[in-house]
Write an enzyme that holds these catalytic residues in place. Sequence first.
Site, mmCIF file in Angstrom:
data_model
loop_
_atom_site.group_PDB
_atom_site.id
_atom_site.type_symbol
_atom_site.label_atom_id
_atom_site.label_comp_id
_atom_site.label_asym_id
_atom_site.label_seq_id
_atom_site.Cartn_x
_atom_site.Cartn_y
_atom_site.Cartn_z
ATOM 1 N N HIS A 68 79.651 55.842 103.301
ATOM 2 C CA HIS A 68 79.043 57.026 102.774
ATOM 3 C C HIS A 68 77.786 57.305 103.440
ATOM 4 C CE1 HIS A 68 81.709 57.889 99.323
ATOM 5 N NE2 HIS A 68 82.159 56.377 99.677
ATOM 6 N N ASP A 112 81.583 50.960 102.952
ATOM 7 C CA ASP A 112 81.384 51.644 101.807
ATOM 8 C C ASP A 112 80.069 52.123 101.783
ATOM 9 O OD1 ASP A 112 82.148 53.390 99.732
ATOM 10 O OD2 ASP A 112 82.651 51.785 98.309
ATOM 11 N N ASP A 138 82.961 65.205 101.021
ATOM 12 C CA ASP A 138 83.781 64.707 99.688
ATOM 13 C C ASP A 138 83.022 65.372 98.356
ATOM 14 O OD1 ASP A 138 81.470 63.236 99.007
ATOM 15 O OD2 ASP A 138 82.626 61.759 98.190
ATOM 16 N N HIS A 172 89.425 58.961 97.290
ATOM 17 C CA HIS A 172 89.001 57.529 96.816
ATOM 18 C C HIS A 172 90.282 57.650 95.757
ATOM 19 C CE1 HIS A 172 85.154 57.737 98.544
ATOM 20 N NE2 HIS A 172 84.934 56.382 98.115
ATOM 21 N N GLU A 201 90.693 52.473 92.639
ATOM 22 C CA GLU A 201 89.679 51.472 92.703
ATOM 23 C C GLU A 201 89.476 51.015 91.463
ATOM 24 O OE1 GLU A 201 85.818 53.217 93.826
ATOM 25 O OE2 GLU A 201 84.909 51.294 94.299
ATOM 26 N N ARG A 227 65.194 65.598 100.920
ATOM 27 C CA ARG A 227 64.897 67.272 100.465
ATOM 28 C C ARG A 227 64.990 68.172 101.551
ATOM 29 N NH1 ARG A 227 59.604 65.023 97.086
ATOM 30 N NH2 ARG A 227 60.612 63.168 96.229
ATOM 31 N N HIS A 241 85.409 54.380 106.196
ATOM 32 C CA HIS A 241 85.087 54.681 104.883
ATOM 33 C C HIS A 241 83.437 54.267 104.729
ATOM 34 C CE1 HIS A 241 86.216 54.978 100.400
ATOM 35 N NE2 HIS A 241 85.052 54.333 100.314
ATOM 36 N N GLY A 265 83.238 59.482 93.491
ATOM 37 C CA GLY A 265 82.521 59.213 92.122
ATOM 38 C C GLY A 265 83.762 58.619 91.229
#
Length: 341
Positions: free
Chosen positions: A19, A279, A139, A198, A201, A72, A17, A171
Amino acid sequence: MTDLHPFIAGLPKAELHVHHVGSASPRIVAELAARHPDSKVPTDPEALADYFTFTDFAHFIEVYLSVVDLVRTPEDVRLLTFEVARDMARQNIRYAELTITPYSSTRRGIDEKAFMEAIEDARRAAEKELGVILRWCFDIPGEAGLEAAAETARLAVDLRPEGLVSFGLGGPEIGVPRPQFKPYFDAARAAGLHSVPHAGETTGPETVWDAIRELGAERIGHGTSSVRDPELLAHLAEHRIALEVCPTSNIATRAVADLDAHPVKEMVAAGVLVTINSDDPPMFGSDLNNEYAVAARLLDLDERGLAQLAKNAVEASFLDPAGKEKLNAEIDTYTEQWLAR
Ligand SMILES: [Zn+2]
């Protein structure tokens, strides 16, 4: 008491887990900011350290979004991904399932095929040059609604990059009920992707039940509030639905009041398969090694206990059986050699 940090630092680990953008360390952000001088993000490491000192959660979101804005071009995507793997290699993370939100990039105009090529190129280079095996979880950014969900499912199913193993949902949870995402999870699962939303939480155990019943969750991101429902804990334990626990993150986002109040002990006591993760590590001033040290303190673990924690992540991972066996053997060999010194 033994200082477990040196043992943890060398322990071969798997992370489930973590990101993509949330792993951008000040070093990586400085590199990206230098490529885009018009951004307001500082490029010198000292100013960046200040920039990364969060005052509250709203500030965290602001900084997170300013980093999103630095990604970008496909080359930025490749650089971010490979450099994240470099930070993982330094911690002896040997396998990671990196959660990527392709929607935030494609919506910003990065060509979707070029995006997939960039992450895949970084994945192959990370494995070859750094010895880090990367896999992807795509995700849905829950706050962006069903349009984002449909787009993420389309990217996952139609463009499916080789390293993609799972489908997730991130989110905010409050005001974003899990069941509405069922059709998109159904589509992803029908295509052979694993379900790893998720849940639980910032909301209660009912959200974890929704994730299991409606989205077919095979692992739960966080799931902190599961401990409030003994029946849920028993279900997680029985079905080996692992929890992806991220202690420092839970404190930073105030999902848990303080580390000593963290419910990881109750999870383990209930027989749940617990994995330890970071995380958004640099954004929470942590890394996986630190999370293992925190877990060792909270769970009162010695070297073998920590090795078992690393093996929990291997078990709960979507690595193929041969890969799992190899990584488990590495963990065992390292631990036995360490203890025989
Ligand atoms: Zn997360």
